[in-house]
Motif scaffolding. Structure first.
Motif, mmCIF file in Angstrom:
data_model
loop_
_atom_site.group_PDB
_atom_site.id
_atom_site.type_symbol
_atom_site.label_atom_id
_atom_site.label_comp_id
_atom_site.label_asym_id
_atom_site.label_seq_id
_atom_site.Cartn_x
_atom_site.Cartn_y
_atom_site.Cartn_z
ATOM 1 N N SER A 92 19.880 93.146 67.150
ATOM 2 C CA SER A 92 20.800 93.217 66.011
ATOM 3 C C SER A 92 22.222 93.255 66.543
ATOM 4 O O SER A 92 22.489 93.809 67.619
ATOM 5 N N SER A 93 23.145 92.635 65.785
ATOM 6 C CA SER A 93 24.540 92.533 66.231
ATOM 7 C C SER A 93 25.484 92.715 65.061
ATOM 8 O O SER A 93 25.159 92.374 63.913
ATOM 9 N N LEU A 94 26.661 93.256 65.377
ATOM 10 C CA LEU A 94 27.760 93.336 64.431
ATOM 11 C C LEU A 94 28.981 92.731 65.111
ATOM 12 O O LEU A 94 29.425 93.230 66.149
ATOM 13 N N ASN A 95 29.515 91.648 64.537
ATOM 14 C CA ASN A 95 30.651 90.929 65.123
ATOM 15 C C ASN A 95 31.819 90.924 64.143
ATOM 16 O O ASN A 95 31.652 90.542 62.974
ATOM 17 N N ASN A 96 32.977 91.325 64.638
ATOM 18 C CA ASN A 96 34.219 91.212 63.879
ATOM 19 C C ASN A 96 35.160 90.329 64.676
ATOM 20 O O ASN A 96 35.500 90.639 65.824
ATOM 21 N N THR A 97 35.599 89.223 64.085
ATOM 22 C CA THR A 97 36.438 88.259 64.795
ATOM 23 C C THR A 97 37.707 87.966 64.014
ATOM 24 O O THR A 97 37.738 88.056 62.774
ATOM 25 N N ARG A 98 38.725 87.599 64.751
ATOM 26 C CA ARG A 98 39.985 87.144 64.155
ATOM 27 C C ARG A 98 40.528 86.007 65.010
ATOM 28 O O ARG A 98 40.751 86.171 66.201
ATOM 29 N N ASN A 99 40.715 84.839 64.404
ATOM 30 C CA ASN A 99 41.235 83.667 65.103
ATOM 31 C C ASN A 99 42.526 83.203 64.433
ATOM 32 O O ASN A 99 42.602 83.110 63.201
ATOM 33 N N GLN A 100 43.510 82.911 65.247
ATOM 34 C CA GLN A 100 44.794 82.407 64.745
ATOM 35 C C GLN A 100 45.204 81.215 65.583
ATOM 36 O O GLN A 100 45.072 81.232 66.801
ATOM 37 N N LYS A 101 45.700 80.151 64.924
ATOM 38 C CA LYS A 101 46.040 78.948 65.685
ATOM 39 C C LYS A 101 47.189 78.184 65.027
ATOM 40 O O LYS A 101 47.271 78.083 63.794
#
Length: 917
Positions: A374-383
Motif C-alpha cells: 500500500s502507498s500514499l503519494n503526494n506530488t506537486r509539479n510545476q513547469k
C-alpha cells in the motif's frame, strides 16, 4: 453485466422505423436513346433547403435505385460529365419507377441557357469536396458536428476523425495549419456556418513537398475553405462549474480566447480545476495553439508522429488532482507566406494525492511468493514551457525551418509505503515500511534547423538537418526505511539523504542527396552523425553523529557515471512510383561506439558495433479506394543509460534494481501487412492490419529472490521473443434514412518473452482477444446514440507454474444516449460498464458500472450559452483498478480516483466571426 447489455439492446430494438420505398430508373444519352451513361451521379435532396438525403451511382447499364421516405418533397438531381444536369421534383404520391431518363450533351444546349444548382459532393481527381451548406447541422454547431454529417467521415468521442476508413492526421484552414497541428483545435472551436467547402485528400509528407521526391508517405487531410466574410475575427469560450460530493467540493473554470486576422493569430487561455481536467483536458489540450505533437523522419524515410506531453498535460486517472494552467500563443506570416513564425508559452501546476494498493503473485520454480503493498503519494509539479518555430522560403527552390523549445520545472514528492511478503502457506517472509521526501529541478532545451534545396533537375535535391537537445536535473531528498527478514531474524534500517545530478547533451546531423534515375525510380544517399554525452551522479549519505549531519557516503548505493555514444551511418535508398505500385527500399549501415566511465571505481569500457538495418515498403493499389501494404524493418537498439548504469537502488529494500554495463544492442525484425478499402457509394469502409515483431538479444530483467528480497538485473537473452497483433474493422450505414451506422472490429494480441527466475528459464505468454460491435446515430435531432459492446478474453501464462495462471473473460460496454427536446433542452447520459471474471490467481470478479446523466439547455438567439447539470458516477461505483503481468509476476492494482459528485456548469462560446448568420 446483464443490466447494461439488456438495457442498451432494448433501447435499440425499441426504435421506431418509418416506411420506405425505392425509386428506380436508367440514365441514357438523349441524342441516340441507346448509350448507357454508366456511373452517373444520382442524388436526392430535400426540396426546401437542398440538404442531401441519399446518393448513389448508376451501374454499367445506367440503372440506379434509391431508398426515399414516403413523405415530404424532394429533388432528384442526376449529373454526368459533359452533359446537362437533370432535375425532377418528387412527392410521396409520385411513381416509383422513372423509366429511362435522357440527358442532353452540353454541346446541344443554347449558349444563353445556364443551369445552376448546388452539388453536395464533387470528386476532383484524388480530392473529395463537400458543399458545407448542403448538410444539416444544429444551430451554432462546430465543425466537428458538420464532419459527422458528411458521407464517409466519422468522429469519435475523443475527437478522432476517420475519413474513408483512414485516420485524419491534419485539419487545415484555407490550406494552412490553424493554431498548431491538433485537429480538435479547429473541429471543436470553429463554427460550421463559417465553412464554405470541406476538402478531403491525402497530403504528401513535408519531406516530399520540400525535396520534390515522392517518398510515398501520405497524411489523410481535411482542408476547410472558409467563406470570405469569415476570415477575420475572434472566438473563444468561458466556462465555470461547481459541484459537491459527500466530503469535497469540485470546481472547474476555463477562459480561452483566439483572435485572427488573415495570417495573424493570437491565442490565450487559463484553466483551474480539481475534476480531472488539466491543461484544457487531454482530448483537446492543444485547442488554442499549444501543440505537443512532434514528427520524426526514420532511416527508411517514414514519418512518425509522437506526443511529448507529461503530467502537466493529462491526468492518468489515479488520485485526486488539482490543476492550474495558462498559456499564450502567437503566429503570423508575411510577404505572401515567405516568412512564417509562431511561438507559445505555457505555465502549469498540478498537485495530486494518490492512495494505492497492490497484490501480486511471483511464480517460482517450486514455490510461489505473494506480496501485499500500500502507498500514499503526494506530488506537486510545476513547469514553464516555451516553443518557437520560424519558416523561411529563401526562394522558390530553397526552404529553411528553425525551431527552439525550452522548459524549466520542479517536482516535489512525499511518499509512504508498506509491503508484506508471504509464501504459499501464507507465512510471513518479510515486511517493509518506508518514508520518502524528495525535491528536484529540471531544465531542457531542444533546437533544430532543416534546410532543403531543390536543384535544377526535377527530383534532384540537397537537404541538411541538425537537431540538438540538452536535459538536466538536480534533486535531493531523504529516505527512512525499515525491513524485517523473519527467516534470517534480522532487521535492516536505512536513514539516508539522497542527492542526484544528471546531464545529457545530444546532437544529430544528417546530409542527404536525392537523384532521379528514371521518371519512376528515385534514389537518395544520406550520411548521419549522432553524438550523445550523459553524466549521472547518484549519492547516498548516512547520518554522521560526529558531524550531526548526513555526510557519510554509502559506496554501495552511490554512483558517478559517464556514458557517451557516437554514431556514423550511411543510408542508400531507392523508391519506385507508378499508378499501381509504390515501393521503397533502404539500406542503412551503421557504426555505434559506446564509451562509459565509472568514476568512483576508475573503470572504463569501450565497445563498437557495426550493424546493417534494411527496410522494405510496398504498396499495391487495387483501385483508387483499395490498397494492400507490406512493410519490413530491421533495427538495432542500443541499451539505455538506465539499463547500463550499475547503480544499486535501495528506495525499496524488497526490490533492488541493478544495471549491467556489459549489455549489447538488441535487434528486432518488424513485419506489417495491411489492407484498406473504402466504397463511397455505399459509404462503407474496411481495413485489416497484421503485425509481427521478433526481438533478438532482447534486454530483459532477470530476477533473483532471496528470503523474499527481489534483485532485478538487466541482461541480453538468447531466446527470441515474439509479438503478434491483429486488428480489423468494417463499417457502413445500416439504416440510411435515419443515418444509423454500424461497425464491427476484431482485435488480437500475443506477446511471448523470457527471463530467468532464480536461474530457471521462465517463459511468459500473454493473449488478448476482443470483438467490438458499434451502433451510431448522430443527427442532433430527436434520439441519438452511440453504443459499443466489446467482449473479450485475456490469458496470462507462465511456464514455471502452469497451473496458476490468470485467465478470464472480460466485457466492456460504452453507451452515449441523447434526446433533443423542445425549448433547446437536451437530456443525455453516458454509461460505461466493465467486467473482469475471477481467475486462478485473483478469485474475485471486478465489476464497475459508471453512469453520468445530465440535462443541458441552450440560451441566447445564437444558442451560444449553455447551462449543464450532471451527476458524475451516479451509482458511486468508480474504483481504479488494473490487472497485468510483469514477467513471472501477476499484479492487481487498485487506487483512489474521482467518483460521484454533482456539478452545475455554465459555458459560453463567443465569436465575432461572420459566416452563415
Amino acid at each position: 453485466m446483464k443490466i447494461p447489455f439488456l438495457f442498451c439492446l432494448a433501447v435499440l430494438l425499441s426504435m421506431y422505423t418509418y416506411g420506405q420505398k425505392s425509386i428506380t430508373g436508367a440514365v441514357i444519352d438523349e441524342s441516340d436513346g441507346v448509350t448507357k451513361l454508366a456511373k452517373a451521379t444520382v442524388m436526392l435532396l430535400q426540396a426546401k433547403d437542398s440538404v442531401l438525403v441519399a446518393h448513389t451511382r448508376a451501374d454499367q447499364e445506367g440503372r440506379f435505385s434509391l431508398l426515399i421516405p414516403d413523405s415530404s418533397s424532394y429533388l432528384l438531381l442526376i449529373t454526368y460529365p459533359k452533359f446537362a444536369d437533370y432535375f425532377k421534383e418528387l412527392n410521396s404520391e409520385d411513381e416509383t419507377s422513372l423509366g429511362q431518363i435522357g440527358l442532353n450533351s452540353v454541346s446541344l444546349l443554347i449558349e444563353e441557357v445556364m443551369v445552376t444548382g448546388k452539388i453536395p459532393v464533387v470528386i476532383k481527381g484524388d480530392t473529395t469536396e463537400y458543399d458545407a451548406s448542403s448538410f444539416a447541422v444544429e444551430k451554432n454547431a462546430k465543425v466537428e458536428d458538420l464532419l459527422k454529417a458528411l458521407p464517409g467521415i466519422s468522429v469519435d468521442a475523443a475527437g478522432k476523425i476517420t475519413a474513408q476508413g483512414k485516420t485524419v492526421e491534419k485539419v487545415l484552414v484555407d490550406g494552412e495549419e490553424f493554431f498548431g497541428n491538433d485537429p480538435t483545435l479547429v473541429t471543436r472551436n470553429v463554427r460550421s456556418d463559417m465553412v464554405d467547402k470541406v476538402q478531403l485528400y491525402e497530403k504528401k509528407s513535408e519531406e516530399s513537398e520540400r525535396t520534390g521526391v515522392d517518398d510515398g508517405q501520405r497524411l489523410q487531410t481535411i482542408n476547410l475553405k472558409l467563406k470570405e466574410d469569415a476570415k477575420k475575427g475572434l472566438f473563444g469560450k468561458a466556462e465555470a462549474g461547481a459541484g459537491v460530493d459527500q466530503d469535497n467540493g469540485y470546481y472547474t473554470g476555463t477562459m480561452a480566447f483566439n483572435k485572427f486576422s488573415g495570417t495573424q493569430k493570437i491565442g490565450i487561455f487559463g484553466l483551474t480545476s480539481n475534476d480531472g481536467t488539466v491543461s484544457l483536458n487531454w482530448e483537446d489540450q492543444d485547442k488554442f495553439g499549444f501543440s505537443n505533437l512532434s514528427t520524426d523522419v526514420a532511416d527508411d524515410g517514414s514519418v512518425s508522429f509522437s506526443w511529448n506531453g507529461d503530467a502537466m498535460d493529462y491526468w492518468n486517472g489515479r488520485g485526486l488532482p488539482r490543476a492550474l494552467s495558462s498559456g499564450i500563443s502567437l503566429a503570423d506570416s508575411w510577404k505572401e507566406g515567405k516568412h512564417k513564425f509562431n511561438t507559445s508559452y505555457k505555465f502549469g501546476i498540478v498537485e495530486n494525492d494518490e492512495i494505492s494498493s497492490r497484490i501480486s503473485q511471483e511464480n517460482l520454480v517450486d514455490a510461489i511468493q505473494n506480496a501485499n503493498e500500500s502507498s500514499l503519494n503526494n506530488t506537486r509539479n510545476q513547469k514553464h514551457r516555451f516553443n518557437a518555430r520560424y519558416d523561411l522560403k529563401v526562394d522558390s527552390m530553397t526552404t529553411l525551418t528553425m525551431t527552439v523549445g525550452a522548459a524549466k520545472g520542479n517536482a516535489e514528492l512525499s511518499r509512504s509505503h508498506t509491503a508484506i511478503t508471504t509464501d504459499g502457506n501464507d507465512e510471513r517472509i518479510n515486511d517493509h515500511i518506508s518514508l520518502q521526501e524528495s525535491a528536484s529541478e529540471t531544465q531542457s532545451l531542444d533546437y533544430s534547423a532543416y534546410l532543403t534545396r531543390k536543384l535544377r533537375k526535377e527530383g534532384r535535391s540537397l537537404s541538411l538537418r541538425v537537431n540538438g537537445s540538452y536535459n538536466g536535473s538536480d534533486g535531493d531528498g531523504f529516505l527512512q526505511s525499515e525491513a524485517n527478514f523473519f527467516r534470517l531474524d534480522s532487521v535492516s534500517v536505512i536513514d539516508q539523504r539522497k542527492e542526484m545530478h544528471a546531464r545529457s547533451h545530444n546532437l544529430r546531423s544528417t546530409l542527404a542527396y536525392t537523384e532521379p534515375i528514371t521518371k519512376r525510380i528515385n534514389s537518395s544517399l544520406q550520411y548521419e552523425f549522432i553524438r550523445g554525452t550523459s553524466t549521472s551522479i547518484n549519492n547516498s549519505f548516512d547520518f554522521s553523529n560526529a558531524d550531526n549531519a548526513y555526510t557519510l557516503l554509502d559506496q554501495e548505493f552511490s554512483n558517478d557515471f559517464n556514458f557517451n555514444t557516437t554514431r556514423n551511418a550511411a543510408n542508400l535508398a531507392f523508391s519506385y512510383r507508378s499508378d499501381l505500385i509504390e515501393a521503397n527500399i533502404t539500406n542503412n549501415l551503421r557504426n555505434d561506439r559506446l564509451f562509459q566511465v565509472n568514476n568512483y571505481e576508475g573503470m572504463e569500457l569501450e565497445r563498437s558495433f557495426l550493424t546493417y538495418n534494411p527496410s522494405v515498403q510496398l504498396r499495391y493499389k487495387l483501385t483508387k479506394a483499395k490498397s494492400v501494404n507490406f512493410r519490413f524493418v530491421r533495427s538495432n537498439n542500443l541499451p539505455s543509460l538506465t539499463q547500463i548504469q550499475p547503480l544499486r537502488q535501495n528506495t525499496d529494500q524488497l526490490n533492488i534494481v541493478v544495471g549491467n554495463e556489459n549489455l549489447r544492442p538488441s535487434q528486432s525484425n518488424n513485419y506489417n501487412l495491411s489492407y484498406n478499402s473504402y466504397n463511397m457509394l455505399k459509404d462503407s469502409y474496411s481495413y485489416f492490419s497484421l503485425n509481427w515483431s521478433q526481438r533478438f538479444n532482447n534486454i530483459q530483467q532477470n530476477i533473483q529472490i532471496d528470503n523474499g528480497r527481489r534483485t532485478l538485473s538487466y541482461a541480453n537473452l538468447d531466446q527470441v521473443a515474439n509479438t503478434v497483433s491483429m486488428w480489423s474493422r468494417f463499417g457502413q450505414d445500416i439504416v440510411k434514412k435515419h443515418k444509423i451506422r454500424a461497425s464491427i472490429s476484431f482485435d488480437g494480441n500475443y506477446n511471448n518473452y523470457f527471463n530467468y527466475i532464480n536461474g530457471a528459464l521462465s517463459e511468459n505468454d500473454n493473449y488478448d482477444f476482443s470483438v467490438s460491435l458499434d451502433f451510431y446515430k448522430g443527427t442532433k435531432k430527436g434520439f441519438d446514440f452511440d453504443v459499443r459492446f466489446a467482449p473479450g478474453y485475456n490469458s496470462l501464462r507462465n511456464s514455471l507454474q502452469p497451473n496458476l495462471n490468470s485467465n478470464g473473460f472480460v466485457f466492456n460496454n460504452t453507451t452515449e444516449l441523447s434526446y433533443y427536446l423542445p425549448l433547446k433542452l437536451k437530456l443525455y447520459t453516458t454509461m460505461d460498464y466493465t467486467y473482469q471474471a475471477p481467475t486462478e490467481i485473483f478469485d474475485e470478479k471486478i465489476e464497475r458500472f459508471l453512469v453520468r446523466p445530465g440535462l443541458s439547455k441552450k440560451f441566447l438567439k445564437d444558442e451560444s450559452l449553455t447551462m449543464d447539470f450532471f451527476i458524475n458516477d451516479v451509482l458511486n461505483q468508480n474504483i481504479g483498478f488494473s490487472r497485468q503481468q510483469y514477467a513471472s509476476t501477476l499484479v492487481q492494482d487498485t487506487y483512489n480516483t474521482i467518483s460521484r459528485y454533482f456539478m452545475l456548469k455554465v459555458s459560453w462560446d463567443f465569436t465575432s466571426m461572420k459566416g452563415g448568420q
